[in-house]
Design a protein around this motif. Structure first.
Motif, PDB file in Angstrom:
ATOM      1  N   UNK A  95       0.812  -1.207   0.000  1.00 33.39           N
ATOM      2  CA  UNK A  95       0.000   0.000   0.000  1.00 33.39           C
ATOM      3  C   UNK A  95       0.852   1.266   0.000  1.00 33.39           C
ATOM      4  N   UNK A  96       2.114   1.135   0.372  1.00 33.65           N
ATOM      5  CA  UNK A  96       2.998   2.308   0.349  1.00 33.65           C
ATOM      6  C   UNK A  96       3.143   2.852  -1.065  1.00 33.65           C
ATOM      7  N   UNK A  97       3.263   1.934  -2.041  1.00 33.85           N
ATOM      8  CA  UNK A  97       3.395   2.357  -3.436  1.00 33.85           C
ATOM      9  C   UNK A  97       2.108   3.008  -3.924  1.00 33.85           C
ATOM     10  N   UNK A  98       0.955   2.425  -3.547  1.00 31.34           N
ATOM     11  CA  UNK A  98      -0.337   2.995  -3.942  1.00 31.34           C
ATOM     12  C   UNK A  98      -0.521   4.367  -3.316  1.00 31.34           C
ATOM     13  N   UNK A  99      -0.109   4.509  -2.061  1.00 35.45           N
ATOM     14  CA  UNK A  99      -0.229   5.793  -1.372  1.00 35.45           C
ATOM     15  C   UNK A  99       0.604   6.865  -2.060  1.00 35.45           C
ATOM     16  N   UNK A 100       1.797   6.490  -2.481  1.00 32.55           N
ATOM     17  CA  UNK A 100       2.682   7.438  -3.169  1.00 32.55           C
ATOM     18  C   UNK A 100       2.106   7.822  -4.533  1.00 32.55           C
ATOM     19  N   UNK A 101       1.570   6.849  -5.255  1.00 32.34           N
ATOM     20  CA  UNK A 101       1.021   7.103  -6.588  1.00 32.34           C
ATOM     21  C   UNK A 101      -0.143   8.081  -6.544  1.00 32.34           C
ATOM     22  N   UNK A 102      -1.016   7.920  -5.547  1.00 32.81           N
ATOM     23  CA  UNK A 102      -2.219   8.741  -5.484  1.00 32.81           C
ATOM     24  C   UNK A 102      -2.143   9.852  -4.435  1.00 32.81           C
ATOM     25  N   UNK A 103      -0.948  10.055  -3.864  1.00 36.22           N
ATOM     26  CA  UNK A 103      -0.724  11.146  -2.902  1.00 36.22           C
ATOM     27  C   UNK A 103      -1.696  11.056  -1.724  1.00 36.22           C
ATOM     28  N   UNK A 104      -1.752   9.851  -1.167  1.00 40.78           N
ATOM     29  CA  UNK A 104      -2.605   9.580  -0.002  1.00 40.78           C
ATOM     30  C   UNK A 104      -1.734   8.966   1.089  1.00 40.78           C
ATOM     31  N   UNK A 105      -2.012   9.283   2.325  1.00 39.78           N
ATOM     32  CA  UNK A 105      -1.266   8.676   3.423  1.00 39.78           C
ATOM     33  C   UNK A 105      -1.544   7.169   3.473  1.00 39.78           C
ATOM     34  N   UNK A 106      -0.487   6.361   3.599  1.00 39.30           N
ATOM     35  CA  UNK A 106      -0.651   4.907   3.634  1.00 39.30           C
ATOM     36  C   UNK A 106      -1.565   4.476   4.780  1.00 39.30           C
ATOM     37  N   UNK A 107      -1.513   5.202   5.890  1.00 38.77           N
ATOM     38  CA  UNK A 107      -2.357   4.871   7.038  1.00 38.77           C
ATOM     39  C   UNK A 107      -3.843   5.005   6.702  1.00 38.77           C
ATOM     40  N   UNK A 108      -4.173   5.916   5.794  1.00 40.67           N
ATOM     41  CA  UNK A 108      -5.574   6.076   5.387  1.00 40.67           C
ATOM     42  C   UNK A 108      -6.037   4.864   4.576  1.00 40.67           C
ATOM     43  N   UNK A 109      -5.143   4.311   3.763  1.00 40.62           N
ATOM     44  CA  UNK A 109      -5.491   3.124   2.990  1.00 40.62           C
ATOM     45  C   UNK A 109      -5.699   1.933   3.918  1.00 40.62           C
ATOM     46  N   UNK A 110      -4.840   1.799   4.905  1.00 45.29           N
ATOM     47  CA  UNK A 110      -4.988   0.710   5.878  1.00 45.29           C
ATOM     48  C   UNK A 110      -6.294   0.875   6.650  1.00 45.29           C
ATOM     49  N   UNK A 111      -6.599   2.105   7.018  1.00 45.27           N
ATOM     50  CA  UNK A 111      -7.839   2.379   7.745  1.00 45.27           C
ATOM     51  C   UNK A 111      -9.054   1.998   6.908  1.00 45.27           C
ATOM     52  N   UNK A 112      -8.966   2.220   5.594  1.00 45.87           N
ATOM     53  CA  UNK A 112     -10.079   1.876   4.698  1.00 45.87           C
ATOM     54  C   UNK A 112     -10.326   0.376   4.640  1.00 45.87           C
ATOM     55  N   UNK A 113      -9.295  -0.419   4.924  1.00 50.53           N
ATOM     56  CA  UNK A 113      -9.439  -1.873   4.943  1.00 50.53           C
ATOM     57  C   UNK A 113     -10.059  -2.379   6.239  1.00 50.53           C
ATOM     58  N   UNK A 114     -10.096  -1.533   7.246  1.00 49.90           N
ATOM     59  CA  UNK A 114     -10.582  -1.960   8.555  1.00 49.90           C
ATOM     60  C   UNK A 114     -11.858  -1.268   9.010  1.00 49.90           C
ATOM     61  N   UNK A 115     -12.175  -0.139   8.403  1.00 51.75           N
ATOM     62  CA  UNK A 115     -13.321   0.650   8.866  1.00 51.75           C
ATOM     63  C   UNK A 115     -14.239   1.031   7.716  1.00 51.75           C
ATOM     64  N   UNK A 116     -15.472   1.343   8.063  1.00 52.79           N
ATOM     65  CA  UNK A 116     -16.434   1.842   7.092  1.00 52.79           C
ATOM     66  C   UNK A 116     -16.572   3.360   7.274  1.00 52.79           C
ATOM     67  N   UNK A 117     -17.174   4.057   6.323  1.00 51.48           N
ATOM     68  CA  UNK A 117     -17.335   5.513   6.458  1.00 51.48           C
ATOM     69  C   UNK A 117     -18.122   5.877   7.709  1.00 51.48           C
ATOM     70  N   UNK A 118     -17.805   7.017   8.260  1.00 55.49           N
ATOM     71  CA  UNK A 118     -18.517   7.496   9.451  1.00 55.49           C
ATOM     72  C   UNK A 118     -18.558   9.011   9.454  1.00 55.49           C
ATOM     73  N   UNK A 119     -19.427   9.562  10.267  1.00 54.92           N
ATOM     74  CA  UNK A 119     -19.614  11.017  10.332  1.00 54.92           C
ATOM     75  C   UNK A 119     -18.326  11.730  10.735  1.00 54.92           C
ATOM     76  N   UNK A 120     -17.583  11.126  11.671  1.00 51.27           N
ATOM     77  CA  UNK A 120     -16.364  11.752  12.172  1.00 51.27           C
ATOM     78  C   UNK A 120     -15.114  11.204  11.493  1.00 51.27           C
ATOM     79  N   UNK A 121     -15.273  10.229  10.590  1.00 49.83           N
ATOM     80  CA  UNK A 121     -14.118   9.613   9.954  1.00 49.83           C
ATOM     81  C   UNK A 121     -14.085   9.860   8.454  1.00 49.83           C
ATOM     82  N   UNK A 122     -13.820   8.801   7.698  1.00 53.27           N
ATOM     83  CA  UNK A 122     -13.764   8.903   6.247  1.00 53.27           C
ATOM     84  C   UNK A 122     -15.145   9.138   5.657  1.00 53.27           C
ATOM     85  N   UNK A 123     -15.186   9.932   4.604  1.00 56.13           N
ATOM     86  CA  UNK A 123     -16.432  10.072   3.858  1.00 56.13           C
ATOM     87  C   UNK A 123     -16.598   8.850   2.965  1.00 56.13           C
ATOM     88  N   UNK A 124     -17.810   8.623   2.519  1.00 52.22           N
ATOM     89  CA  UNK A 124     -18.071   7.492   1.627  1.00 52.22           C
ATOM     90  C   UNK A 124     -17.274   7.621   0.335  1.00 52.22           C
TER      91      UNK A 124
END
Length: 274
Positions: free
Chosen positions: A35-64
């Motif tokens: 996911x580090x390579x994907x994060x670099x390609x799309x200019x996203x923090x790798x931790x956000x990609x990992x979070x997307x694998x473990x959590x669903x969207x929420x009001x205080x978290x990621x948008x859908x």
């Protein structure tokens, strides 16, 4: 040789068996490090990609919208790895988006709930009964995640070719069983299954490229021909179709692009009511 996609009710336990299996077979092991390579390609923090694998969207978290984008970036990265054989994956949800590809052996690793609770109790330094509540909550969250992400319940046994309960089997024996299953004829790469994987990889690249600007996009690919489906108002149809064709046509492996624009009746109703 086939690909092995692992799923597990205990991340650490699944990771141990997946890594041991890869080592035993001499396969490449693919996990969340890619996911580090994907994060670099799309200019996203790798931790956000990992979070997307473990959590669903929420009001205080990621948008859908963000969640869907992150999952698309992950899927694109993983599918690129799966174009080659002799791969073991774990922790990247590959088992949910390679269904129907016959040379992928899908394995679910299970652990006795009490044993899992003891692990959690030790890791989090909590009482055994509280640990049991934690794993029940995690199970519900994980089921909801897989349904929301891929409309599939990853606890459904019918999704897997093999279910292994580690409470009754030694890890080395489990690795031996899984390794032996890769020799079955059904899991040998065939022309059709290889093409199926290539089509899905292309579709995942197109979708990842389009999602930022077209969040409701759906993509199918076959032999380099790509069909894209989006929603739009009547006045937007030509503009959106042109933009999608231009963007998609630049991607490698795309030989033809067809765009189907569906009338966005909800937006139309909102605008007509203003």
């Amino acid at each position: 040789m086939p690909i092995i996609a692992f799923s597990a009710d205990s991340y650490q336990n699944g990771r141990r068996i997946a890594k041991k299996t890869a080592e035993s077979l001499g396969y490449r092991y693919v996990d969340r490090e890619i996911l580090n390579a994907a994060a670099e390609k799309y200019h996203v923090a790798a931790l956000k990609l990992i979070k997307a694998l473990d959590e669903t969207p929420s009001f205080m978290g990621m948008s859908s919208k963000e969640w869907k984008q992150y999952l698309a970036y992950i899927q694109e990265a993983v599918m690129g790895e799966l174009l080659d054989d002799n791969v073991v994956t774990h922790g990247v949800a590959a088992h949910l988006y390679v269904l129907g590809v016959s040379h992928v052996l899908k394995v679910r690793i299970l652990l006795d709930p009490d044993e899992r609770a003891r692990e959690v109790a030790a890791q989090k330094d909590v009482a055994f009964e509280k640990a049991k509540k934690i794993i029940r909550r995690q199970g519900r969250q994980r089921k909801r995640w897989s349904i929301d992400a891929f409309q599939l319940d990853e606890t459904d046994p019918s999704l897997y070719d093999m279910m292994v309960n580690m409470s009754q089997i030694d890890p080395e024996e489990a690795v031996g069983m899984i390794s032996a299953a890769t020799g079955y004829r059904k899991f040998r790469p065939m022309t059709y299954s290889i093409k199926c994987m290539q089509d899905r990889e292309l579709a995942s690249r197109v979708r990842a490229a389009l999602l930022r600007n077209f969040p409701d996009v759906r993509v199918q690919a076959r032999d380099g021909a790509v069909v894209v489906e989006i929603k739009a108002l009547k006045r937007e149809k030509q503009k959106k179709a042109k933009a999608i064709k231009e963007l998609t046509g630049k991607l490698s492996g795309v030989h033809y692009v067809e765009v189907h624009v569906i009338n966005d009746i909800f937006r139309q109703a909102v605008e007509s009511g203003r």
